[in-house]
Design an enzyme around this catalytic site. Structure first.
Site, mmCIF file in Angstrom:
data_model
loop_
_atom_site.group_PDB
_atom_site.id
_atom_site.type_symbol
_atom_site.label_atom_id
_atom_site.label_comp_id
_atom_site.label_asym_id
_atom_site.label_seq_id
_atom_site.Cartn_x
_atom_site.Cartn_y
_atom_site.Cartn_z
ATOM 1 N N SER A 150 1.602 -8.206 -3.671
ATOM 2 C CA SER A 150 0.042 -8.419 -3.176
ATOM 3 C C SER A 150 -0.617 -8.228 -4.212
ATOM 4 C CB SER A 150 -0.236 -7.291 -2.070
ATOM 5 O OG SER A 150 -1.500 -7.171 -1.664
ATOM 6 N N SER B 12 -9.372 -6.327 1.648
ATOM 7 C CA SER B 12 -9.531 -4.929 1.595
ATOM 8 C C SER B 12 -11.203 -4.779 1.629
ATOM 9 C CB SER B 12 -8.711 -4.474 0.397
ATOM 10 O OG SER B 12 -9.447 -3.078 0.183
ATOM 11 N N ASN C 262 -4.469 -10.723 -1.591
ATOM 12 C CA ASN C 262 -5.583 -9.632 -0.903
ATOM 13 C C ASN C 262 -6.963 -10.006 -1.025
ATOM 14 O OD1 ASN C 262 -6.820 -7.784 0.424
ATOM 15 N ND2 ASN C 262 -5.162 -6.065 -0.289
ATOM 16 N N GLY D 122 0.852 -1.016 0.052
ATOM 17 C CA GLY D 122 0.169 0.007 0.054
ATOM 18 C C GLY D 122 0.591 1.500 -0.086
ATOM 19 N N ASP E 207 3.901 1.805 -1.421
ATOM 20 C CA ASP E 207 4.615 1.792 -2.491
ATOM 21 C C ASP E 207 3.741 0.925 -3.518
ATOM 22 O OD1 ASP E 207 6.324 2.300 -4.709
ATOM 23 O OD2 ASP E 207 8.107 1.999 -3.640
ATOM 24 N N LYS E 208 2.658 1.108 -3.832
ATOM 25 C CA LYS E 208 1.842 0.340 -4.677
ATOM 26 C C LYS E 208 2.536 -0.126 -6.121
ATOM 27 C CE LYS E 208 -2.534 2.094 -2.866
ATOM 28 N NZ LYS E 208 -3.143 1.048 -2.652
ATOM 29 N N PHE F 151 -7.352 0.157 -4.441
ATOM 30 C CA PHE F 151 -6.326 -0.517 -5.283
ATOM 31 C C PHE F 151 -5.846 0.228 -6.445
ATOM 32 C CE2 PHE F 151 -7.906 -4.912 -4.145
ATOM 33 C CZ PHE F 151 -7.446 -4.832 -2.796
ATOM 34 N N MET G 55 -8.469 3.789 -0.979
ATOM 35 C CA MET G 55 -7.956 4.041 -2.054
ATOM 36 C C MET G 55 -8.689 3.316 -3.214
ATOM 37 S SD MET G 55 -5.770 6.207 -1.259
ATOM 38 C CE MET G 55 -4.887 6.607 -2.393
ATOM 39 N N ASN H 144 -5.395 -6.973 7.730
ATOM 40 C CA ASN H 144 -5.724 -6.016 6.774
ATOM 41 C C ASN H 144 -6.069 -4.913 7.617
ATOM 42 O OD1 ASN H 144 -6.321 -4.433 4.331
ATOM 43 N ND2 ASN H 144 -6.409 -6.211 3.161
ATOM 44 N N THR H 145 -6.889 -3.811 6.904
ATOM 45 C CA THR H 145 -7.325 -2.701 7.726
ATOM 46 C C THR H 145 -8.765 -3.216 8.249
ATOM 47 O OG1 THR H 145 -8.217 -1.718 5.755
ATOM 48 C CG2 THR H 145 -6.081 -1.016 6.474
ATOM 49 N N ASN I 102 -12.161 -1.886 0.289
ATOM 50 C CA ASN I 102 -12.477 -0.843 -0.518
ATOM 51 C C ASN I 102 -12.865 -1.313 -1.927
ATOM 52 O OD1 ASN I 102 -11.959 0.868 1.545
ATOM 53 N ND2 ASN I 102 -9.705 0.792 1.231
ATOM 54 N N THR I 103 -12.824 -2.709 -2.188
ATOM 55 C CA THR I 103 -13.585 -3.129 -3.368
ATOM 56 C C THR I 103 -14.624 -3.911 -3.261
ATOM 57 O OG1 THR I 103 -10.800 -3.317 -4.348
ATOM 58 C CG2 THR I 103 -12.701 -4.625 -5.502
ATOM 59 N N ASN J 232 -8.497 4.774 4.917
ATOM 60 C CA ASN J 232 -8.375 5.005 3.409
ATOM 61 C C ASN J 232 -9.297 4.214 2.762
ATOM 62 O OD1 ASN J 232 -7.182 2.608 1.702
ATOM 63 N ND2 ASN J 232 -6.306 2.363 3.658
ATOM 64 N N TYR K 19 3.282 0.120 8.379
ATOM 65 C CA TYR K 19 2.753 1.127 7.645
ATOM 66 C C TYR K 19 2.330 2.416 8.089
ATOM 67 C CZ TYR K 19 -0.183 3.035 3.648
ATOM 68 O OH TYR K 19 -0.819 4.015 2.612
ATOM 69 N N LYS L 112 -3.988 -12.865 3.124
ATOM 70 C CA LYS L 112 -4.267 -11.749 3.873
ATOM 71 C C LYS L 112 -5.583 -11.693 4.275
ATOM 72 C CE LYS L 112 -2.788 -7.050 4.284
ATOM 73 N NZ LYS L 112 -1.931 -5.786 3.552
#
Length: 340
Positions: A141, A177, A174, A64, A66-67, A116, A114, A247-248, A179-180, A112, A321, A218
């Protein structure tokens, strides 16, 4: 102390406090310094071999930050024992609408959403081709593209794995997450069985006569113990090499009063509020597997004591992170010096 009293204050004021713009600016500077970073040599401080990979120390950079792998040599020069890039998807994608990254300063946390945002698996492979060998192991990832329906997720992951297999020392799947849309449903037994079976077969084909490279899963911190136990059964059946926990989180428990006005923001929470839950998940996984499944512990590690307690809970490696942003590069060295 200089970082927190001077550098961090300047960074947090930069670009009017826009966290994502500051992140991109800082990453751009590190990318420019990366050629010089290749010249920095560090002696292994506490080297260990985990799932067949030799790590010069157990402190890694989580996915996350340095994607797209823009500043990879710099992370090893800062003292990290390994780096995880991504999450990368089959298709390049812009991610969710901005703003999508929020600092919760009093809580030492980040929210976040974001989504992906990344340049895609093929572009990352091309960048890694140009870069050449790294000084520390590289994890990659892999995630599902937003445009890909959940029912077609398997081929999405397989395509990314094929594109990047020659570059990764391990691969993190992953599926956790927030966020997807639909991604976390891949943690369910049926979907996970199909996905891991396909990725195991693909990786073995790509490996040829060599051992298959490690595949890790993950997981979310929001799963119940029963759901984690079921997930572990599927992982064991498909030769998963390790787990990344966690994860978050979607929870907003533990936020400082001054940050409550941001609690409504959608997305995953990382940082200090996640410390206890991440450690609980690691301890549970270690107990359920008899300590035989390697675990990368991540979530709320902000001090040498946090790191040691995560390792004592059963983690073989750890990742940073959010605390790296709040504490600065010196945290990596403090943790490595403080580990028993």
């Amino acid at each position: 102390m200089v970082y927190k009293s001077v550098v961090r204050k300047a960074l947090f004021r930069m670009h009017g406090g826009d966290a994502e713009r500051v992140h991109e600016t800082t990453l751009g500077v590190m990318a420019k310094l990366s050629p010089a970073a290749k010249l920095v040599k560090r002696s292994p401080s506490s080297a260990r071999t985990v799932f067949g990979v030799r790590f010069p120390n157990p402190v890694g950079l989580a996915a996350g930050l340095d994607k797209n792998g823009r500043a990879l040599p710099a992370w090893g020069a800062l003292g990290f024992g390994f780096v995880e890039v991504g999450t990368v998807t089959r298709h390049a994608q812009p991610g969710n609408p901005k703003p999508r990254l929020f600092r919760l300063r009093d809580s030492e946390a980040i929210i976040n959403r974001m989504g992906f945002n990344n340049d895609g698996a093929l572009e990352l492979a091309n960048r890694l081709d140009r870069l050449g060998p790294l000084s520390v192991p590289l994890g990659i990832s892999l995630g599902k593209s937003k445009v890909t329906p959940v029912e077609d997720a398997v081929e999405d992951y397989r395509t990314s794995l094929r594109a990047l297999y020659r570059h990764g020392d391990y691969f993190a799947i992953n599926i956790s997450s927030p966020n997807t849309p639909g991604l976390r449903s891949l943690q369910d037994r049926g979907a996970l069985t199909e996905l891991l079976s396909a990725l195991d077969a693909t990786a073995r084909d790509l490996a040829g006569s060599k051992p298959r490279k490690p595949i890790l899963v993950k997981i979310a911190p929001d799963l119940t113990d029963e759901a984690i136990a079921e997930l572990l059964e599927v992982c064991a059946a498909h030769d998963v090499s390790g787990l990344i926990a966690t994860n978050t989180t979607l929870s907003r428990a533990g936020l400082a009063p001054a940050d409550q006005h941001l609690a409504h923001e959608a997305g995953g929470l990382s940082g200090k509020p996640l410390t206890e839950r991440a450690r609980e998940v690691v301890r549970f996984v270690s107990r359920e597997t008899g300590g035989k499944l390697p675990i990368i512990g991540v979530g709320g590690i902000a001090s040498p004591d946090d790191a040691q307690r995560m390792l004592d809970a059963g983690a073989s490696l750890i990742q940073l992170y959010t605390a790296f942003i709040y504490e600065g590069p010196g945290l990596v060295h403090r943790i490595n010096r403080g580990l028993r």
